[in-house]
Write a protein that holds these residues in place. Structure first.
Motif, PDB file in Angstrom:
ATOM      1  N   GLY A  96     -13.505  43.240  11.633  1.00 46.65           N
ATOM      2  CA  GLY A  96     -12.386  44.240  11.724  1.00 46.65           C
ATOM      3  C   GLY A  96     -11.294  43.542  12.169  1.00 46.65           C
TER       4      GLY A  96
ATOM      5  N   ILE B   5      -6.942  45.932  17.190  1.00 44.67           N
ATOM      6  CA  ILE B   5      -7.206  44.918  18.198  1.00 44.67           C
ATOM      7  C   ILE B   5      -7.532  43.351  17.392  1.00 44.67           C
ATOM      8  CG2 ILE B   5      -8.592  44.461  19.990  1.00 44.67           C
ATOM      9  CD1 ILE B   5      -8.690  47.399  20.611  1.00 44.67           C
ATOM     10  N   GLY B   6      -8.472  43.754  16.549  1.00 47.70           N
ATOM     11  CA  GLY B   6      -8.963  42.575  15.769  1.00 47.70           C
ATOM     12  C   GLY B   6      -7.665  41.626  15.244  1.00 47.70           C
TER      13      GLY B   6
ATOM     14  N   ASP C 283     -13.521  42.229   7.062  1.00 46.52           N
ATOM     15  CA  ASP C 283     -12.809  43.786   7.210  1.00 46.52           C
ATOM     16  C   ASP C 283     -12.987  44.428   5.889  1.00 46.52           C
ATOM     17  OD1 ASP C 283     -10.713  44.890   9.501  1.00 46.52           O
ATOM     18  OD2 ASP C 283     -11.018  46.078   7.619  1.00 46.52           O
TER      19      ASP C 283
ATOM     20  N   PHE D 234     -11.427  47.259   5.180  1.00 45.36           N
ATOM     21  CA  PHE D 234     -10.163  47.997   4.770  1.00 45.36           C
ATOM     22  C   PHE D 234     -10.797  49.479   5.004  1.00 45.36           C
ATOM     23  CE2 PHE D 234      -6.499  45.072   4.410  1.00 45.36           C
ATOM     24  CZ  PHE D 234      -7.354  43.918   4.718  1.00 45.36           C
TER      25      PHE D 234
ATOM     26  N   TYR E 281      -9.937  55.033   7.335  1.00 47.19           N
ATOM     27  CA  TYR E 281      -9.531  55.816   8.515  1.00 47.19           C
ATOM     28  C   TYR E 281      -8.337  56.146   8.703  1.00 47.19           C
ATOM     29  CZ  TYR E 281     -10.073  57.179  13.559  1.00 47.19           C
ATOM     30  OH  TYR E 281     -10.279  57.766  14.814  1.00 47.19           O
ATOM     31  N   TYR E 282      -7.296  55.294   8.520  1.00 46.97           N
ATOM     32  CA  TYR E 282      -5.791  55.546   8.676  1.00 46.97           C
ATOM     33  C   TYR E 282      -5.293  54.619   7.379  1.00 46.97           C
ATOM     34  CZ  TYR E 282      -5.902  51.392  11.566  1.00 46.97           C
ATOM     35  OH  TYR E 282      -6.073  49.843  12.125  1.00 46.97           O
TER      36      TYR E 282
ATOM     37  N   ASP F 161     -18.379  44.822   4.108  1.00 43.11           N
ATOM     38  CA  ASP F 161     -18.734  45.881   4.720  1.00 43.11           C
ATOM     39  C   ASP F 161     -19.868  45.392   5.990  1.00 43.11           C
ATOM     40  OD1 ASP F 161     -20.026  48.299   5.869  1.00 43.11           O
ATOM     41  OD2 ASP F 161     -19.082  49.071   4.140  1.00 43.11           O
ATOM     42  N   ILE F 162     -19.798  45.571   7.132  1.00 38.87           N
ATOM     43  CA  ILE F 162     -20.681  45.097   8.405  1.00 38.87           C
ATOM     44  C   ILE F 162     -22.220  45.768   7.837  1.00 38.87           C
ATOM     45  CG2 ILE F 162     -19.076  44.169  10.026  1.00 38.87           C
ATOM     46  CD1 ILE F 162     -19.790  46.906  11.655  1.00 38.87           C
ATOM     47  N   ARG F 163     -22.077  47.047   7.248  1.00 34.63           N
ATOM     48  CA  ARG F 163     -23.359  47.428   7.090  1.00 34.63           C
ATOM     49  C   ARG F 163     -24.087  46.813   5.866  1.00 34.63           C
ATOM     50  NH1 ARG F 163     -21.058  53.313   5.811  1.00 34.63           N
ATOM     51  NH2 ARG F 163     -19.524  51.803   4.985  1.00 34.63           N
TER      52      ARG F 163
ATOM     53  N   ALA G 108     -15.065  45.259  14.257  1.00 26.91           N
ATOM     54  CA  ALA G 108     -15.220  46.454  13.251  1.00 26.91           C
ATOM     55  C   ALA G 108     -15.983  47.552  13.911  1.00 26.91           C
ATOM     56  CB  ALA G 108     -15.955  45.612  12.076  1.00 26.91           C
TER      57      ALA G 108
ATOM     58  N   ALA H 248     -16.601  44.481  20.851  1.00 19.73           N
ATOM     59  CA  ALA H 248     -15.804  45.370  21.433  1.00 19.73           C
ATOM     60  C   ALA H 248     -16.581  46.612  21.960  1.00 19.73           C
ATOM     61  CB  ALA H 248     -14.575  45.754  20.272  1.00 19.73           C
TER      62      ALA H 248
ATOM     63  N   TYR I 156     -19.450  58.790  19.215  1.00 18.24           N
ATOM     64  CA  TYR I 156     -19.093  57.912  19.229  1.00 18.24           C
ATOM     65  C   TYR I 156     -19.486  56.958  20.561  1.00 18.24           C
ATOM     66  CZ  TYR I 156     -15.298  54.153  20.085  1.00 18.24           C
ATOM     67  OH  TYR I 156     -14.618  52.871  20.317  1.00 18.24           O
TER      68      TYR I 156
ATOM     69  N   LYS J  23     -21.606  53.304  20.745  1.00 21.33           N
ATOM     70  CA  LYS J  23     -20.796  51.967  21.365  1.00 21.33           C
ATOM     71  C   LYS J  23     -22.143  51.623  22.652  1.00 21.33           C
ATOM     72  CE  LYS J  23     -17.612  50.463  20.214  1.00 21.33           C
ATOM     73  NZ  LYS J  23     -17.275  49.484  19.035  1.00 21.33           N
TER      74      LYS J  23
ATOM     75  N   TYR K  18     -13.436  48.050  26.362  1.00 26.36           N
ATOM     76  CA  TYR K  18     -11.889  48.469  26.586  1.00 26.36           C
ATOM     77  C   TYR K  18     -11.840  49.847  26.849  1.00 26.36           C
ATOM     78  CZ  TYR K  18     -11.812  44.663  22.859  1.00 26.36           C
ATOM     79  OH  TYR K  18     -12.074  43.527  21.936  1.00 26.36           O
TER      80      TYR K  18
ATOM     81  N   MET L  16      -3.446  57.906  17.555  1.00 25.15           N
ATOM     82  CA  MET L  16      -3.738  57.693  19.065  1.00 25.15           C
ATOM     83  C   MET L  16      -2.542  58.272  19.745  1.00 25.15           C
ATOM     84  SD  MET L  16      -5.983  54.273  19.356  1.00 25.15           S
ATOM     85  CE  MET L  16      -6.268  54.445  20.989  1.00 25.15           C
TER      86      MET L  16
END
Ligand code: NAD
Length: 335
Positions: free
Chosen positions: A7, A12-13, A31, A33, A36-37, A66-68, A89, A130, A156, A160, A183, A195
């Motif tokens: 990520g 933050i990453g 990452d 990419f 999301y935004y 992709d971390i998946r 991520a 994170a 969410y 986490k 965080y 945000m």
């Protein structure tokens, strides 16, 4: 040292990667990419890290993946041979998790497990994860210490919390150290455009009143990104927090009305405040008790909210030309 930041093109990453590259470390960013935004913000982060690497002894390598996907992750670990992994991520954000709960679960739970497992298999020293204040959810008392009941109020938050549990179990069962940093709402340059502080600033600069979701009495602990980076940096070489969960917040709190007024008064005091329906799944209050992080890693938050907001507004003005269109495009759902 060799450092892998998952990520690392994100908010933050990206700050973590930049700080480690500046110190002369070899950093690999992994990452996807995600959409999301607007990805233009991530492109700026990558450019910035490359520019810092060009001026330092360090190196910066970007790997898309992709971390998946177990194979993507394993290939990144093999290429980076990291001493320490900073796992940032995620599908962040409460609202999207309420709208599409299965997606954050796949990324944040499944993806975190894949990262932990690759770390176990490849002999990484430490994985720093994170985590989030969202794991606390229902407030029994404030400020939250790490032993406060964990009753997330959004999908969410559940994801986490599951990540925290996997990290603890991996630390217990295998020869792998893990640390989870919870965080508390992080803000600063290149922050996620959806945000509050970014949105308030963008609207006020365009003579639109800031929008508060709900009555504005919700309180939040806002953490300046430099403090989050500082907490993470201590874990590069210290084993003091191995196996632990630590809150990383400012320790202070502000209600959302006061926050909106603070931004408004800095940018355009003539504006009013607009209210819209409260977002389901949003926690009512957050405030970190940071005593454990202070004792264990010497963490000391340095940026009070008013000062941090002033710094952010100043940064926004200086970077408005490229950042604002991406904020607006993200608000409209474009990526
Ligand atoms: P961000 O969305 O800016 O960064 C996340 C990055 O992860 C993005 O660059 C995204 O492309 C990447 N990513 C998403 N899915 C991926 C996947 N499947 N494979 C690989 N990469 C993927 O968010 P952020 O605000 O920088 O958050 C970073 C971390 O901190 C997240 O784990 C988040 O849950 C946590 N966190 C953030 C805050 C905050 O206030 N920003 C608060 C608490 C916890």
């Amino acid at each position: 040292m060799q450092i892998l930041v998952t990520g690392g093109a994100g908010f933050i990453g990206g700050h973590l990667a930049e700080s480690f590259v500046a110190d002369g470390h070899d950093v690999v960013v992994f990452d996807s990419f995600d959409a999301y935004y607007h990805r233009g913000i991530k492109d700026h982060t990558v450019e910035r890290c490359r520019a810092v690497a060009a001026e330092s002894e360090g190196s910066y390598t970007l790997r898309r993946g992709d971390i998946r996907e177990r194979e993507d992750v394993r290939a990144a670990f093999d290429a980076a041979a990291p001493d320490v992994v900073y796992h940032q991520a995620a599908q962040a954000g409460v609202r999207i998790s309420v709208e599409q709960p299965t997606h954050p679960n796949a990324v944040n739970v499944g993806g975190t497990l894949t990262v932990l497992d690759a770390a176990r298999e490849t002999g990484v020293d430490r994985v720093v994860i994170a985590s989030s204040s969202s794991v606390y959810g229902k407030t029994h008392y404030l400020p939250y210490d790490e032993d406060h009941p964990q009753e997330p109020v959004s999908p969410y938050g559940v994801t986490k919390l599951a990540g925290d549990h996997y990290a603890r179990v991996y630390d217990d069962l295998y020869d792998l150290s893990t640390v989870c940093l919870r965080y508390f709402t992080v803000y600063g340059p290149r922050m996620r455009p959806n945000m509050a502080i970014s949105n308030f600033t963008s609207r006020c600069l365009n003579d639109e009143p800031p929008v508060i979701y709900g009555n504005g009495a919700q309180t939040r602990d806002f953490t300046y990104v430099d403090d989050v980076v500082a907490a993470n940096r201590t874990l590069l070489t210290s084993d003091a927090a191995d196996g632990m969960v630590l809150n990383v917040g400012s320790g202070d709190t502000i209600d959302i009305t006061e926050l909106a007024e603070t931004v408004r008064d800095l940018v355009n005091p003539d504006l009013g405040i607009e209210h819209r329906e409260r977002i389901a799944g949003d926690a009512e209050h957050t405030q970190a008790d940071v005593s454990r992080a202070r004792d264990v890693i010497g963490y000391e938050p340095t940026t009070p909210i008013r000062e941090g907001v002033e710094r952010f507004v100043e940064w926004y003005r200086a970077n408005r030309e490229w950042y604002e269109p991406l904020v607006v495009a993200s608000r409209e759902g474009g990526s």
